[in-house]
Enzyme design. Structure first.
Site, short mmCIF file in Angstrom:
data_model
loop_
_atom_site.label_atom_id
_atom_site.label_comp_id
_atom_site.label_asym_id
_atom_site.label_seq_id
_atom_site.Cartn_x
_atom_site.Cartn_y
_atom_site.Cartn_z
CD GLU A 91 18.00 8.27 -5.26
OE1 GLU A 91 18.25 9.56 -5.46
OE2 GLU A 91 16.70 8.02 -4.77
CB CYS A 104 16.89 -0.80 0.19
SG CYS A 104 15.28 0.01 -0.57
CB CYS A 111 8.17 2.02 -10.72
SG CYS A 111 7.35 0.70 -10.38
CB CYS A 115 1.73 2.66 -6.04
SG CYS A 115 1.98 0.77 -6.45
CB CYS A 118 4.99 4.98 -4.84
SG CYS A 118 6.70 4.55 -5.11
N GLY A 160 11.45 0.34 -8.43
CA GLY A 160 11.19 -0.80 -9.45
C GLY A 160 10.21 -1.85 -9.02
CD GLU A 161 6.49 -5.51 -8.87
OE1 GLU A 161 6.10 -4.86 -7.65
OE2 GLU A 161 6.73 -6.64 -8.69
CB SER A 215 3.13 -3.64 -2.02
OG SER A 215 4.62 -3.53 -1.64
CG HIS A 217 0.04 -0.81 -0.27
ND1 HIS A 217 0.67 -0.77 0.86
CD2 HIS A 217 0.66 -0.92 -1.32
CE1 HIS A 217 2.05 -1.03 0.35
NE2 HIS A 217 1.96 -0.88 -0.79
CG ASN A 291 8.19 7.37 4.61
OD1 ASN A 291 8.41 7.92 5.69
ND2 ASN A 291 8.51 6.43 4.19
CB CYS A 334 9.44 3.27 2.33
SG CYS A 334 10.08 1.52 2.26
N1 SAH Z 1 7.57 -2.59 -6.37
C1 SAH Z 1 7.90 -3.15 -5.05
C2 SAH Z 1 8.83 -2.50 -4.09
C3 SAH Z 1 8.90 -0.97 -3.98
S1 SAH Z 1 9.09 -0.32 -2.70
C4 SAH Z 1 6.55 -3.25 -4.06
O1 SAH Z 1 5.71 -2.33 -4.30
O2 SAH Z 1 6.59 -3.69 -3.19
C5 SAH Z 1 8.82 -0.95 -1.12
C6 SAH Z 1 7.64 -0.51 -0.21
O3 SAH Z 1 7.50 0.82 -0.12
C7 SAH Z 1 6.35 -0.81 -0.95
O4 SAH Z 1 5.56 -1.69 -0.07
C8 SAH Z 1 5.78 0.46 -1.42
O5 SAH Z 1 4.43 0.58 -1.59
C9 SAH Z 1 6.27 1.36 -0.32
N2 SAH Z 1 6.08 2.96 -0.48
C10 SAH Z 1 6.08 3.48 -1.56
N3 SAH Z 1 5.97 4.79 -1.49
C11 SAH Z 1 5.95 4.77 -0.05
C12 SAH Z 1 5.84 6.06 0.75
N4 SAH Z 1 5.42 7.22 0.07
N5 SAH Z 1 5.33 5.78 2.13
C13 SAH Z 1 5.69 4.73 2.88
N6 SAH Z 1 5.82 3.50 2.06
C14 SAH Z 1 5.80 3.79 0.76
#
Ligand code: SAH
Length: 356
Positions: A91, A104, A111, A115, A118, A160-161, A215, A217, A291, A334
């Site tokens: 996507e 995006c 991935c 996390c 996610c 993905g990362e 990221s 967190h 989210n 996200c």
């Molecule tokens: N792998 C990369 C890109 C991923 S997505 C990374 O981790 O940075 C981009 C962002 O969305 C990341 O910061 C990820 O932690 C965040 N993300 C993932 N799941 C989420 C959710 N359920 N709610 C809000 N942000 C989220």
């Protein structure tokens, strides 16, 4: 085998054409058709000799991801479900007016980072995308949205990362940057990563340097171990030290993304710890209230809690923004990118194939 021209950087294309006894400028013309205008049919490349077009069609293809579905949110966000040559699905998301137009883009099918909050992580790792598939998402969106001539940003924040697929990701950025293609400035590109340290160190010496988003967190090793499992290998302290060493361009800063989870990492104590952690780093903080989704065992904090957290950061002199969630009604927000057409069953199949 027919070679996919969408995978080639200009230099590689020049070599390929040279091998056919053709001059460099033909390679440039070809590159412009493919990367500046999104044309995939050699027959339509009208400034190339007819004979060359025929020859190219025998040797090459131009394969880009195919749009199988588009969902448009009430806020204008659009999610594209794309099918790759091997029928794998990914996507990409178009986010209008934030304040710029943003694409995006995904770097992997699924991935491996897992996390805890996610959804993409839940589907497991499928495979790396190729450079052509990464840059191809940009072409497809630009074509679908009629934006080839318009400015937009790209963020590698889809599935993905990116630093777990380093070579293809950097090659895709070079393809997008090439003056004969889309000629995108690296200032319009943002790479978001959990912090795969060896790859981050490598990125530090790249000639083509995108903006960096980390990221984060969490503010303690213990919490980050739990939320971002790669922290057990490359921990918070080492990551922040790598950020302190990271060569930033003038006026640029590292963005730290911080997903806010109720009762887990959203306390005023966390905010104060975060202020300390940012010491010596040119940073801006982007708070992402979770989210929520079925299958994610965390809750989004109350707005008041998020605002209090943001206030503590701002009062300590940090630049902070709270990400407005976009496209939630179409699950394009996200962390919600999981190809639902493939559905749970496909994600499960993938997961069981991985453990088999
Ligand atoms: N792998 C990369 C890109 C991923 S997505 C990374 O981790 O940075 C981009 C962002 O969305 C990341 O910061 C990820 O932690 C965040 N993300 C993932 N799941 C989420 C959710 N359920 N709610 C809000 N942000 C989220």
């Amino acid at each position: 085998m027919v070679q996919n021209l969408a995978e080639l950087e200009l230099g590689e294309l020049e070599q390929a054409l040279e091998a056919m006894g053709r001059p460099r400028f033909n390679a440039r013309q070809l590159y412009r058709w493919v990367h500046r205008r999104g044309v995939t049919d050699f027959g339509a490349m009208t400034d190339l000799a007819l004979e060359l077009r025929g020859e190219l069609a025998e040797t090459f293809s131009v394969t880009t991801p195919e749009v199988v579905r588009t969902d448009v949110s009430s806020d204008g966000t659009a999610k594209f479900l794309l099918k790759l040559a091997d029928a794998m699905l990914i996507e990409s998301v178009f986010i209008p007016d934030t304040p710029s137009m943003t694409f995006c883009v995904s770097t992997q099918v699924g991935c491996a980072m897992q996390c805890a909050f996610c959804l993409t992580g839940k589907m497991g790792f499928g495979r790396n995308l190729t450079a052509g598939e990464i840059a191809g998402q940009v072409h497809v969106l630009a074509r679908e949205l009629g934006m080839f001539e318009k400015p937009f940003n790209i963020v590698l924040m889809g599935m993905g990362e990116p630093l777990h697929n380093y070579d293809a990701t950097m090659k895709a950025l070079r393809i997008l940057h090439d003056p004969h293609g889309l000629s995108m400035s690296p200032r319009r590109m943002t790479l978001s990563t959990v912090g795969v340290l060896p790859a981050l160190e490598r990125l530090a010496s790249e000639p083509l340097m995108p903006n960096l988003a980390i990221s984060l967190h969490a503010t303690t090793e213990e919490t980050r171990d739990r939320l971002v499992p790669v922290n057990r290998k490359y921990n918070l302290e080492d990551l922040l030290n790598a950020c302190r060493r990271f060569p930033l361009k003038k006026r640029s800063r590292i963005t730290f993304e911080y997903v806010m989870l109720a009762g887990v990492n959203d306390s005023p104590t966390d905010a104060r710890r975060l202020v300390k952690l940012m010491h010596g780093i040119r940073s801006k903080i982007n708070l992402l209230p979770l989210n929520e989704a079925v299958g994610i065992d965390f809750r989004r904090p109350e707005d008041a809690r998020v605002n209090e957290f943001a206030r503590i950061l701002a009062e300590s002199g940090l630049t902070v923004s709270v990400r407005k969630s976009r496209g939630r009604d179409i699950r394009a927000a996200c962390g919600q990118l999981i190809t639902e057409t493939q559905g749970r069953s496909a994600a499960q199949k993938l997961a069981s194939a991985m453990t088999a």
